[in-house]
Design a protein around this motif. Structure first.
Motif, PDB file in Angstrom:
ATOM      1  N   LEU A  74       0.878  -1.170   0.000  1.00 61.10           N
ATOM      2  CA  LEU A  74       0.000   0.000   0.000  1.00 61.10           C
ATOM      3  C   LEU A  74       0.912   1.215   0.000  1.00 61.10           C
ATOM      4  O   LEU A  74       1.696   1.415   0.931  1.00 61.10           O
ATOM      5  CB  LEU A  74      -0.902   0.002   1.231  1.00 61.10           C
ATOM      6  N   ALA A  75       0.853   1.979  -1.063  1.00 66.24           N
ATOM      7  CA  ALA A  75       1.717   3.154  -1.190  1.00 66.24           C
ATOM      8  C   ALA A  75       0.963   4.252  -1.916  1.00 66.24           C
ATOM      9  O   ALA A  75       0.212   3.987  -2.862  1.00 66.24           O
ATOM     10  CB  ALA A  75       2.991   2.787  -1.960  1.00 66.24           C
ATOM     11  N   VAL A  76       1.179   5.470  -1.463  1.00 66.49           N
ATOM     12  CA  VAL A  76       0.589   6.648  -2.105  1.00 66.49           C
ATOM     13  C   VAL A  76       1.721   7.634  -2.370  1.00 66.49           C
ATOM     14  O   VAL A  76       2.581   7.847  -1.509  1.00 66.49           O
ATOM     15  CB  VAL A  76      -0.506   7.284  -1.210  1.00 66.49           C
ATOM     16  N   HIS A  77       1.706   8.221  -3.549  1.00 64.17           N
ATOM     17  CA  HIS A  77       2.739   9.184  -3.921  1.00 64.17           C
ATOM     18  C   HIS A  77       2.767  10.319  -2.889  1.00 64.17           C
ATOM     19  O   HIS A  77       1.715  10.813  -2.472  1.00 64.17           O
ATOM     20  CB  HIS A  77       2.448   9.754  -5.312  1.00 64.17           C
ATOM     21  N   PRO A  78       3.953  10.736  -2.463  1.00 63.34           N
ATOM     22  CA  PRO A  78       4.057  11.772  -1.435  1.00 63.34           C
ATOM     23  C   PRO A  78       3.275  13.055  -1.751  1.00 63.34           C
ATOM     24  O   PRO A  78       2.728  13.682  -0.841  1.00 63.34           O
ATOM     25  CB  PRO A  78       5.562  12.059  -1.359  1.00 63.34           C
ATOM     26  N   ASP A  79       3.171  13.423  -3.014  1.00 63.33           N
ATOM     27  CA  ASP A  79       2.436  14.644  -3.377  1.00 63.33           C
ATOM     28  C   ASP A  79       0.922  14.471  -3.340  1.00 63.33           C
ATOM     29  O   ASP A  79       0.193  15.448  -3.510  1.00 63.33           O
ATOM     30  CB  ASP A  79       2.842  15.111  -4.789  1.00 63.33           C
ATOM     31  N   HIS A  80       0.456  13.252  -3.131  1.00 65.13           N
ATOM     32  CA  HIS A  80      -0.985  12.985  -3.166  1.00 65.13           C
ATOM     33  C   HIS A  80      -1.506  12.379  -1.861  1.00 65.13           C
ATOM     34  O   HIS A  80      -2.636  11.867  -1.831  1.00 65.13           O
ATOM     35  CB  HIS A  80      -1.297  12.053  -4.346  1.00 65.13           C
ATOM     36  N   ARG A  81      -0.715  12.425  -0.835  1.00 71.88           N
ATOM     37  CA  ARG A  81      -1.155  11.852   0.445  1.00 71.88           C
ATOM     38  C   ARG A  81      -2.174  12.756   1.121  1.00 71.88           C
ATOM     39  O   ARG A  81      -2.288  13.929   0.817  1.00 71.88           O
ATOM     40  CB  ARG A  81       0.064  11.619   1.348  1.00 71.88           C
ATOM     41  N   ARG A  82      -2.902  12.147   2.056  1.00 75.91           N
ATOM     42  CA  ARG A  82      -3.928  12.849   2.842  1.00 75.91           C
ATOM     43  C   ARG A  82      -5.100  13.303   1.969  1.00 75.91           C
ATOM     44  O   ARG A  82      -5.723  14.328   2.218  1.00 75.91           O
ATOM     45  CB  ARG A  82      -3.334  14.028   3.617  1.00 75.91           C
ATOM     46  N   GLY A  87      -7.356   4.928   1.428  1.00 80.06           N
ATOM     47  CA  GLY A  87      -8.670   4.383   1.762  1.00 80.06           C
ATOM     48  C   GLY A  87      -9.384   3.816   0.559  1.00 80.06           C
ATOM     49  O   GLY A  87      -9.992   2.744   0.626  1.00 80.06           O
ATOM     50  N   ARG A  88      -9.314   4.510  -0.575  1.00 78.03           N
ATOM     51  CA  ARG A  88      -9.951   4.015  -1.803  1.00 78.03           C
ATOM     52  C   ARG A  88      -9.292   2.732  -2.288  1.00 78.03           C
ATOM     53  O   ARG A  88      -9.963   1.807  -2.754  1.00 78.03           O
ATOM     54  CB  ARG A  88      -9.897   5.083  -2.902  1.00 78.03           C
ATOM     55  N   LEU A  89      -7.962   2.662  -2.182  1.00 83.67           N
ATOM     56  CA  LEU A  89      -7.270   1.437  -2.567  1.00 83.67           C
ATOM     57  C   LEU A  89      -7.672   0.275  -1.671  1.00 83.67           C
ATOM     58  O   LEU A  89      -7.903  -0.841  -2.155  1.00 83.67           O
ATOM     59  CB  LEU A  89      -5.753   1.646  -2.514  1.00 83.67           C
ATOM     60  N   LEU A  90      -7.765   0.523  -0.374  1.00 82.80           N
ATOM     61  CA  LEU A  90      -8.165  -0.552   0.538  1.00 82.80           C
ATOM     62  C   LEU A  90      -9.612  -0.969   0.297  1.00 82.80           C
ATOM     63  O   LEU A  90      -9.937  -2.154   0.393  1.00 82.80           O
ATOM     64  CB  LEU A  90      -7.937  -0.141   1.989  1.00 82.80           C
ATOM     65  N   GLU A  91     -10.483  -0.032  -0.027  1.00 83.95           N
ATOM     66  CA  GLU A  91     -11.862  -0.386  -0.388  1.00 83.95           C
ATOM     67  C   GLU A  91     -11.872  -1.307  -1.610  1.00 83.95           C
ATOM     68  O   GLU A  91     -12.616  -2.297  -1.637  1.00 83.95           O
ATOM     69  CB  GLU A  91     -12.687   0.872  -0.683  1.00 83.95           C
ATOM     70  N   VAL A 112       8.491   0.583  11.796  1.00 86.72           N
ATOM     71  CA  VAL A 112       9.076   1.922  11.817  1.00 86.72           C
ATOM     72  C   VAL A 112       8.303   2.922  10.957  1.00 86.72           C
ATOM     73  O   VAL A 112       8.546   4.121  11.048  1.00 86.72           O
ATOM     74  CB  VAL A 112      10.557   1.902  11.367  1.00 86.72           C
ATOM     75  N   ASN A 113       7.377   2.464  10.159  1.00 84.93           N
ATOM     76  CA  ASN A 113       6.621   3.357   9.279  1.00 84.93           C
ATOM     77  C   ASN A 113       5.344   3.805   9.997  1.00 84.93           C
ATOM     78  O   ASN A 113       4.267   3.258   9.798  1.00 84.93           O
ATOM     79  CB  ASN A 113       6.301   2.655   7.963  1.00 84.93           C
ATOM     80  N   GLU A 114       5.497   4.814  10.821  1.00 81.80           N
ATOM     81  CA  GLU A 114       4.364   5.290  11.626  1.00 81.80           C
ATOM     82  C   GLU A 114       3.244   5.857  10.767  1.00 81.80           C
ATOM     83  O   GLU A 114       2.069   5.702  11.093  1.00 81.80           O
ATOM     84  CB  GLU A 114       4.852   6.316  12.643  1.00 81.80           C
ATOM     85  N   ARG A 115       3.583   6.514   9.668  1.00 81.12           N
ATOM     86  CA  ARG A 115       2.560   7.068   8.777  1.00 81.12           C
ATOM     87  C   ARG A 115       1.673   5.942   8.242  1.00 81.12           C
ATOM     88  O   ARG A 115       0.450   6.042   8.222  1.00 81.12           O
ATOM     89  CB  ARG A 115       3.222   7.841   7.640  1.00 81.12           C
ATOM     90  N   ALA A 116       2.305   4.839   7.841  1.00 80.64           N
ATOM     91  CA  ALA A 116       1.537   3.704   7.331  1.00 80.64           C
ATOM     92  C   ALA A 116       0.695   3.078   8.440  1.00 80.64           C
ATOM     93  O   ALA A 116      -0.455   2.702   8.203  1.00 80.64           O
ATOM     94  CB  ALA A 116       2.468   2.665   6.723  1.00 80.64           C
ATOM     95  N   GLN A 117       1.247   2.969   9.634  1.00 79.42           N
ATOM     96  CA  GLN A 117       0.489   2.419  10.766  1.00 79.42           C
ATOM     97  C   GLN A 117      -0.802   3.229  10.963  1.00 79.42           C
ATOM     98  O   GLN A 117      -1.881   2.660  11.154  1.00 79.42           O
ATOM     99  CB  GLN A 117       1.331   2.453  12.050  1.00 79.42           C
ATOM    100  N   ARG A 118      -0.685   4.556  10.919  1.00 81.36           N
ATOM    101  CA  ARG A 118      -1.865   5.425  11.102  1.00 81.36           C
ATOM    102  C   ARG A 118      -2.872   5.235   9.967  1.00 81.36           C
ATOM    103  O   ARG A 118      -4.084   5.239  10.201  1.00 81.36           O
ATOM    104  CB  ARG A 118      -1.438   6.882  11.216  1.00 81.36           C
ATOM    105  N   ALA A 119      -2.376   5.072   8.738  1.00 77.02           N
ATOM    106  CA  ALA A 119      -3.283   4.889   7.599  1.00 77.02           C
ATOM    107  C   ALA A 119      -4.083   3.600   7.730  1.00 77.02           C
ATOM    108  O   ALA A 119      -5.295   3.573   7.480  1.00 77.02           O
ATOM    109  CB  ALA A 119      -2.488   4.893   6.289  1.00 77.02           C
ATOM    110  N   TRP A 120      -3.411   2.518   8.136  1.00 76.54           N
ATOM    111  CA  TRP A 120      -4.121   1.248   8.309  1.00 76.54           C
ATOM    112  C   TRP A 120      -5.143   1.366   9.432  1.00 76.54           C
ATOM    113  O   TRP A 120      -6.272   0.910   9.303  1.00 76.54           O
ATOM    114  CB  TRP A 120      -3.133   0.117   8.590  1.00 76.54           C
ATOM    115  N   GLU A 121      -4.750   1.987  10.530  1.00 79.07           N
ATOM    116  CA  GLU A 121      -5.672   2.149  11.653  1.00 79.07           C
ATOM    117  C   GLU A 121      -6.888   2.983  11.248  1.00 79.07           C
ATOM    118  O   GLU A 121      -8.027   2.652  11.592  1.00 79.07           O
ATOM    119  CB  GLU A 121      -4.952   2.793  12.840  1.00 79.07           C
ATOM    120  N   ALA A 122      -6.669   4.048  10.485  1.00 77.50           N
ATOM    121  CA  ALA A 122      -7.772   4.895  10.040  1.00 77.50           C
ATOM    122  C   ALA A 122      -8.738   4.138   9.134  1.00 77.50           C
ATOM    123  O   ALA A 122      -9.908   4.503   9.030  1.00 77.50           O
ATOM    124  CB  ALA A 122      -7.229   6.125   9.308  1.00 77.50           C
ATOM    125  N   SER A 123      -8.263   3.079   8.506  1.00 78.41           N
ATOM    126  CA  SER A 123      -9.112   2.265   7.628  1.00 78.41           C
ATOM    127  C   SER A 123      -9.773   1.101   8.354  1.00 78.41           C
ATOM    128  O   SER A 123     -10.337   0.217   7.720  1.00 78.41           O
ATOM    129  CB  SER A 123      -8.280   1.746   6.451  1.00 78.41           C
TER     130      SER A 123
END
Length: 138
Positions: A74-82, A87-91, A112-123
């Protein structure tokens, strides 16, 4: 600027690898043209891409072996995050899993990837600390 999700095709391999070089956390041993080609050949619907105006902005691998659903890369381009792309990819991945009869999704996420941890939790995903994964490169 509509976001579309679609399965990857062989013509996407170079773009996906370049994208992962910018957007993914770490390099996998299978991040090469042959590895991605094998994935697409074996399961043509597993690698899901998100595109906006023809630009690759996100990926997820939604693998199902008949027993367990697994989500990777699961990866999102840095310029397109948030912007809701993860969420759409996980859907899209979860829709695929339900259509295949899957009942549980496992995701491997770097600690170590806290940003990814938060994204999974938010989903709606949660971490199960009692499982420890053992891996071996072949």
């Amino acid at each position: 600027m509509e976001l579309i999700t679609r399965p990857a095709a062989e013509r996407d391999i170079d773009a996906v690898l370049a994208f992962w070089g910018k957007a993914a956390e770490g390099k996998s041993i299978t991040d090469d043209p042959a590895g991605v080609a094998r994935l697409i050949a074996r399961d043509p619907e597993a690698l899901i891409l998100a595109e906006r105006d023809g630009e690759l902005v996100g990926t997820v691998i939604a693998g199902f072996d008949g027993w367990r659903c697994s989500a990777y890369r699961l990866a999102v381009h840095p310029d397109h995050r948030r912007q809701g792309i993860a969420g759409r990819l996980l859907e899209a991945a979860e829709r695929r899993f339900r259509e295949l009869g899957g009942r549980r999704v496992d995701a491997m996420v770097l600690e170590v990837n806290e940003r990814a941890q938060r994204a999974w939790e938010a989903s709606g995903y949660h971490r199960e600390d009692h499982w420890r994964r053992w891996v071996k490169s072949l």
